[in-house]
Design a protein around this motif. Structure first.
Motif, mmCIF file in Angstrom:
data_model
loop_
_atom_site.group_PDB
_atom_site.id
_atom_site.type_symbol
_atom_site.label_atom_id
_atom_site.label_comp_id
_atom_site.label_asym_id
_atom_site.label_seq_id
_atom_site.Cartn_x
_atom_site.Cartn_y
_atom_site.Cartn_z
ATOM 1 N N HIS A 62 -3.777 5.884 -77.943
ATOM 2 C CA HIS A 62 -2.088 5.522 -76.361
ATOM 3 C C HIS A 62 -1.578 4.392 -77.569
ATOM 4 N N ILE A 63 -0.497 3.902 -77.299
ATOM 5 C CA ILE A 63 0.490 2.718 -77.837
ATOM 6 C C ILE A 63 1.407 2.601 -76.667
ATOM 7 N N LEU A 77 -6.007 8.623 -89.643
ATOM 8 C CA LEU A 77 -5.973 6.903 -89.676
ATOM 9 C C LEU A 77 -4.424 6.620 -89.780
ATOM 10 N N HIS A 79 -1.008 4.409 -88.566
ATOM 11 C CA HIS A 79 -0.617 2.599 -87.839
ATOM 12 C C HIS A 79 0.868 3.399 -87.172
ATOM 13 N N HIS A 80 1.344 2.362 -86.434
ATOM 14 C CA HIS A 80 2.638 2.675 -85.757
ATOM 15 C C HIS A 80 3.638 1.713 -86.546
ATOM 16 N N PHE A 81 4.847 1.953 -86.250
ATOM 17 C CA PHE A 81 5.201 1.117 -87.116
ATOM 18 C C PHE A 81 6.805 1.463 -85.557
ATOM 19 N N PHE A 92 3.269 5.799 -89.306
ATOM 20 C CA PHE A 92 3.407 3.928 -90.417
ATOM 21 C C PHE A 92 1.927 4.545 -90.886
ATOM 22 N N GLN A 97 -3.852 -3.408 -96.044
ATOM 23 C CA GLN A 97 -3.795 -3.490 -95.228
ATOM 24 C C GLN A 97 -3.384 -5.166 -95.963
ATOM 25 N N LEU A 117 -2.212 -6.741 -84.253
ATOM 26 C CA LEU A 117 -3.214 -6.697 -84.285
ATOM 27 C C LEU A 117 -4.162 -6.870 -83.234
ATOM 28 N N ILE A 118 -4.810 -5.707 -82.666
ATOM 29 C CA ILE A 118 -5.552 -6.003 -81.642
ATOM 30 C C ILE A 118 -7.361 -5.002 -81.867
ATOM 31 N N PHE A 119 -8.496 -5.865 -82.152
ATOM 32 C CA PHE A 119 -9.158 -5.675 -82.566
ATOM 33 C C PHE A 119 -10.050 -5.277 -80.875
ATOM 34 N N HIS B 80 -6.180 -10.924 -82.347
ATOM 35 C CA HIS B 80 -6.897 -10.990 -81.101
ATOM 36 C C HIS B 80 -7.632 -9.705 -80.839
ATOM 37 N N PHE B 119 3.369 -2.538 -86.028
ATOM 38 C CA PHE B 119 4.734 -3.147 -86.448
ATOM 39 C C PHE B 119 5.804 -2.621 -86.153
#
Lengths: 131, 131
Positions: A62-63, A77, A79-81, A92, A97, A117-119, B80, B119
């Motif tokens: 979820h975003i 794997l 990412h998102h823009f 993305f 990275q 960027l969240i871990f 974070h 992003f």
DNA sequence: TGCTTATTAGTAATCATTATTAAATAGATA
DNA sequence: TATCTATTTAATAATGATTACTAATAAGCA
């Protein structure tokens, strides 16, 4: 005694099928509208409940953006823009990275203005307090 | 005619001072509780309105997690770490951004189980449609 | 000091999501 | 195949976070 067996209901199947069929990132409400065309009596709560379960079992990610949650069943794997203008969330697929000089960069999707960027994990405190 | 002058009210100052004084990542509600001790008549709406304005002018960043927004006035580039157990949001000052083998890694904060990289910018579609 | 307009406190409204509950059903077992 | 039982459902109420509204207040410029 705890039994925790997930059942494949028609509702859940249709939700998963819908998510698998799109490359967008729909909200619960959008999923509800789409799924209702195949199963008119489905309720929004059912959509939310299933999404929650699918999230928990790792079948969707979820975003969060501007107060609403958007869903993605693509587990490869990536990412998102997010376009700050139209709100569209776009997959993305960057291989590298190196985030150092990413601000201002022009990509095949658009121009990057910022990133987040969240871990997630378990902090040491919680780890040591485990029984 | 558009006038867009921000005024430094006592409410805004106290909110900013509070945010500058903590290294946690408080929600609007937590900020409200803290700030109320100095300004008992302040209202929650005022806190929200100021946070929104500060966000817009780039003086705070926000981290959404489980339906609530958390705030951070530290503008130095950092990331974070969110503990999935206690919900604590911890500043993560990693120098490298090699995300390839990060899952399962033990860090000085805790063990990374997952991460999210988003992003933000303007997509080509919106860019070309600009007047 | 006075004026203009942003901001405020208080409160109602909205939006996304979760909880509740009685009825339905998936799927295991007889 | 029929039965059983825990999970899931539809419908709806409730919750939690955030925003909108409004008359009164107060920044900060002239």
């Amino acid at each position: 005694m705890i039994t925790n067996k997930q059942r494949l209901t028609s509702q859940k199947k249709i939700i998963m099928d819908y998510l698998a069929s799109v490359d967008t990132h729909p909200s619960a409400e959008i999923i509800y509208q789409a799924v209702k065309r195949k199963l008119p009596q489905i309720s929004l709560g059912t959509v939310y409940r299933n999404l929650k379960q699918l999230k928990k079992s790792g079948q969707v990610i979820h975003i969060p953006y501007r107060g609403t949650t958007y869903f993605d069943a693509n587990l490869k794997l990536h990412h998102h823009f997010i376009c700050l203008n139209c709100g569209r969330i776009i997959d993305f697929w960057s291989s590298t990275q190196n985030l150092n000089n990413v601000i201002g960069k022009q990509t095949d999707i658009g121009k990057i203005e910022s990133y987040k960027l969240i871990f997630y994990g378990k902090c040491h405190k919680c780890f040591s307090e485990e029984e």
